[in-house]
Design an enzyme around this catalytic site. Structure first.
Site, PDB file in Angstrom:
ATOM      1  N   LYS B 162     -16.281  -8.100 -14.849  1.00 10.18           N
ATOM      2  CA  LYS B 162     -15.723  -8.949 -15.902  1.00 10.18           C
ATOM      3  C   LYS B 162     -16.758  -9.324 -16.964  1.00 10.18           C
ATOM      4  O   LYS B 162     -16.450  -9.374 -18.150  1.00 10.18           O
ATOM      5  CB  LYS B 162     -15.128 -10.214 -15.270  1.00 10.18           C
ATOM      6  CG  LYS B 162     -14.253 -10.963 -16.242  1.00 10.18           C
ATOM      7  CD  LYS B 162     -13.413 -12.021 -15.588  1.00 10.18           C
ATOM      8  CE  LYS B 162     -12.539 -12.690 -16.651  1.00 10.18           C
ATOM      9  NZ  LYS B 162     -11.691 -13.731 -16.090  1.00 10.18           N
ATOM     10  N   MET B 476      12.318  16.059   6.241  1.00 12.07           N
ATOM     11  CA  MET B 476      11.386  17.098   6.673  1.00 12.07           C
ATOM     12  C   MET B 476      10.840  16.798   8.065  1.00 12.07           C
ATOM     13  O   MET B 476      10.684  17.696   8.891  1.00 12.07           O
ATOM     14  CB  MET B 476      10.241  17.239   5.664  1.00 12.07           C
ATOM     15  CG  MET B 476       9.319  18.406   5.940  1.00 12.07           C
ATOM     16  SD  MET B 476      10.200  19.990   6.006  1.00 12.07           S
ATOM     17  CE  MET B 476      10.045  20.563   4.315  1.00 12.07           C
TER      18      MET B 476
END
Lengths: 165, 562
Positions: B162, B476
């Protein structure tokens, strides 16, 4: 294919995190690190990393390519099979009772080691040499009772008149 | 000279790198950057989850050919992108990810929302950076974009504390990047290529095996040229679909675990394989010892680590696919190949026989067949849509039954196989290509993994179409349980599912449903003519499976067929 020991001499950017990238590459891909030695070179922006690894020729080729792929790796040289000088340093702290002291000193002399610390019941010996030599003195001293050992791992350089790394 | 804040430098450098769109999600550590964003004309797409941002940026990159950009906050914002970064890494997609970080003085203190994202993403980025000094910022951003887009592309992460984004320094646009340790080889060794030419001259049964590298290097024209003039048939990996026109008679279809019969047989029968931009993934090779045992193998790739990794090759060629094929084509032009139409005839005839006897097929039934839905989508969009997929059966059916003639039209998480990829990818692709149909072929399982991005699609008026092949199963996995675990359906059946039509409506999108084969086309037509986001719920045959299928670890000729 047979596994063979290889000494890799790797030039890398001297930056935080580079060692972690290399160690991570080896652990992530299941490669083997037998020893690893790293310090700044005469150029402060570059470190030399000397690594002893093992694997068959296919693995070794992958190891070298994968290392080269890392952005921070500048050059990878495989010294194995070349004319090079290898050195390792070991500190051996050994029990040295009165009746063994003379023999230990003799062994030390044969290996051109140095006594770097001495006490009533111990010596600390410093020896340099290639890995075989270091293994040999450790084996010879074992019967007297080795208390502790610190090895640096191998460092190596090409002999002059060969391709420079 | 005026001083700029880190945030201002970031904006200036994004502009410098040609970025006009970013995908992101704000948070504490990137407040200054988001504030600066309001003073630029950059388009920011606010997603609903950081995973959505990275997948969207990935798909944006694939659909636009530019570098995708993603901006998230520190800690959880950063870790939420990891799956998407790993996916982009596997698929070699150029993305730059900017993550916020706690201020440098707090790094290592276990501060609020602190995580070592550079450490976490080291193995799944092409490279990454923690910027500790604002003086380095401009150069790092330049390097990040350069690394992401050059060589074998990939994701690059830049971690911005920051205090770096809000402290000031004199800004100067950095020079072009020069990294002494990074110089990808674009131009191949001609000697190697003359070996390739010789092999092509003598081969009786050659095959070209192309991959994602063709699409990444935009080598599709060169590939088609090579195939045409040598009459060599082409198969490709999942990632390579669209790299060669599926409507070309030389097209074999995809190979591998769910590849076509003729593609897999061609591979095992061929006497020359020219592999371009592939990495011989296990889903392609099956049992390595029995892969293409009759063939001399040529492998062309820009990444040396892809060569000789899984498969021993006879002629390795390191180089960019496009440049390499260009040179190879020129070299072939100077050779006499004889009458290739004639000499190739027996081989192409054999392949056609395989195609005739064992084509891709499925049986129609009373219920909707998922393959039928994909076929209809292909038909109605005339193959012109951008198709994104989730992962599993939906992905394989999309690959098998949507026939891609152009690159950049099939956007799927190939290497990592990320469920939840398709919807955010559709968002990213639609942003890149506002005038195209963008359709996510989804399963009812995968779609729930990032369903929140419907809100993003609606907010930005992105008319994405979601076609859910709803079988009530994790299809699947169920298929594997059926075939290899005696139909013990352990945790693959959803006993509760949302009403997807209502869900679409709740998001402000349009919901449609088809439950019979007759309803499929009208629903699709309605969806395609609706200029808004649409979810189509196709209630399909629950236990339909993807065929052909090569069981894991078997040779690719051992296919289970319908």
């Amino acid at each position: 294919m047979t596994e063979k020991k290889h000494i890799l001499s790797i030039l890398v950017d001297n930056e935080p995190g580079v060692l972690s990238r290399i160690a991570g590459l080896f652990s992530g891909r299941g490669y083997n690190i037998e020893s690893l030695c790293v310090a700044e070179t005469n150029d402060a922006k570059i470190s030399r990393l000397t690594m002893v690894t093992a694997g068959d020729s296919v693995i070794l080729e992958q190891i070298k390519k994968q290392l080269n792929k890392l952005i921070n790796v500048i050059k990878v040289a495989d010294l194995t099979g070349q004319d090079y000088v290898e050195r390792e340093l070991v500190l051996i702290k050994i029990n040295a009772k009165a009746e063994h002291r003379a023999e230990i000193l003799r062994i030390n002399e044969i290996f051109r080691g140095r006594i770097v610390d001495v006490g009533l019941e111990h010596y600390m010996i410093s020896v340099t040499g290639d890995s075989d030599k270091i293994n040999a003195i450790i084996n010879l001293l074992k019967p007297y009772g080795i208390k502790e050992i610190a090895r640096t791992g191998s460092i190596a350089l090409y002999r002059e008149n060969q391709t420079k790394v | 000279m005026t001083k700029l804040t880190g945030s201002q430098i970031l904006m200036a450098m994004l502009k410098e790198e040609g970025v006009d769109t970013i995908f992101g999600y704000p948070g504490g550590a990137v407040l200054d950057i988001y504030d600066e964003l309001t003073r630029t004309d950059l388009r920011h797409i606010l997603v609903r989850h950081e995973q959505g941002a990275i997948h969207a940026a990935d798909a944006y990159a694939r659909a636009s050919g530019k570098v995708g950009v993603c901006l998230v906050t520190s800690g959880p914002g950063a870790t939420n992108t990891v799956t998407g970064i790993a996916s982009a890494y596997c698929d070699s997609i150029p993305v730059v990810i900017f993550t916020g970080q706690v201020p440098t003085r707090l790094i290592g203190n276990d501060a609020f929302q602190e995580v070592d994202i550079v450490g976490i993403t080291r193995p799944c980025t092409k490279h990454n950076y923690l910027v500790k000094d604002v003086k380095d910022l401009a150069r790092v951003i330049r390097e990040a974009f350069h690394i992401a887009r050059s060589g074998r592309p990939g994701p690059v992460l830049v971690d911005l504390p920051k205090d770096v984004s809000n402290s000031k320094v004199i800004f100067k646009v950095p020079d072009e990047v020069e990294l002494r340790s990074y110089n990808p080889t674009y131009v191949p060794n001609r000697k190697q290529l003359s070996k390739v030419v010789e092999l092509i001259k003598t081969a009786k049964k050659p095959v070209i095996f192309s991959g994602g590298g063709i699409i990444l290097s935009k080598a599709h024209r060169e590939l088609a040229d090579l195939a045409q003039k040598t009459r060599i048939p082409v198969t490709s990996t999942l990632m390579g679909l669209g790299g060669f026109p599926a409507t070309n008679p030389l097209w074999l279809g995809m190979l591998g675990m769910h590849g076509t019969y003729r593609a897999n047989l061609s591979i095992s029968e061929c006497d020359l394989m020219i592999a371009v931009g592939v990495r011989f993934d296990d889903r392609v090779t099956g049992k390595v010892d029995e892969f293409a045992t009759n063939a001399k193998i040529v492998q062309i790739d820009i990444d040396p680590t892809s060569i000789q990794k899984n498969i021993q090759v006879d002629v390795p060629v390191v180089g960019d696919c496009k440049i390499t094929l260009e040179i190879l084509n020129q070299m072939i032009d100077h050779e006499d190949l004889g009458n290739v139409e004639e000499s190739r005839e027996p081989w192409l005839h054999q392949i056609n026989e395989w195609k005739k006897t064992t084509p891709l097929k499925y049986k129609q039934g009373k219920k909707i067949k998922p393959q039928f839905v994909v076929e209809k989508i292909y038909e109605l969009t005339k193959g012109e849509a951008i198709i994104t997929t989730e992962v599993g059966q939906n992905q394989m059916w999309a690959a098998q039954y949507y026939h891609f003639d152009q690159p950049g039209r099939f956007i799927t998480s190939g290497g990592l196989g990320v469920m939840g990829f398709g919807l955010p990818a559709a968002v990213g692709a639609q942003v890149a290509a506002p005038d195209k149909f963008v359709i996510d072929i989804a399963g009812d399982g995968s779609i729930q993994m990032n369903i929140q991005e419907m809100a993003t699609a609606v907010q930005y008026n992105l008319p994405v179409k979601i076609a859910i092949l709803n079988n009530g199963f994790l299809g699947m996995v169920r298929q594997w349980q059926e075939l290899f675990y005696d139909r013990r359906y352990s945790s693959t059946m959803f006993q509760h599912a949302p009403d997807f039509v209502k869900l679409a409506e709740a998001y402000g999108a349009v919901g449609l449903r088809a439950t019979t084969p007759e309803e499929v086309e009208p629903v699709l037509r309605k969806a395609l003519s609706t200029p808004r986001a649409v979810i189509m719920d196709f209630v399909v045959e629950p236990e339909e499976s993807v065929y052909p299928m090569v069981p894991a670890g078997a040779p690719i000729t051992k296919m289970l067929l319908v």
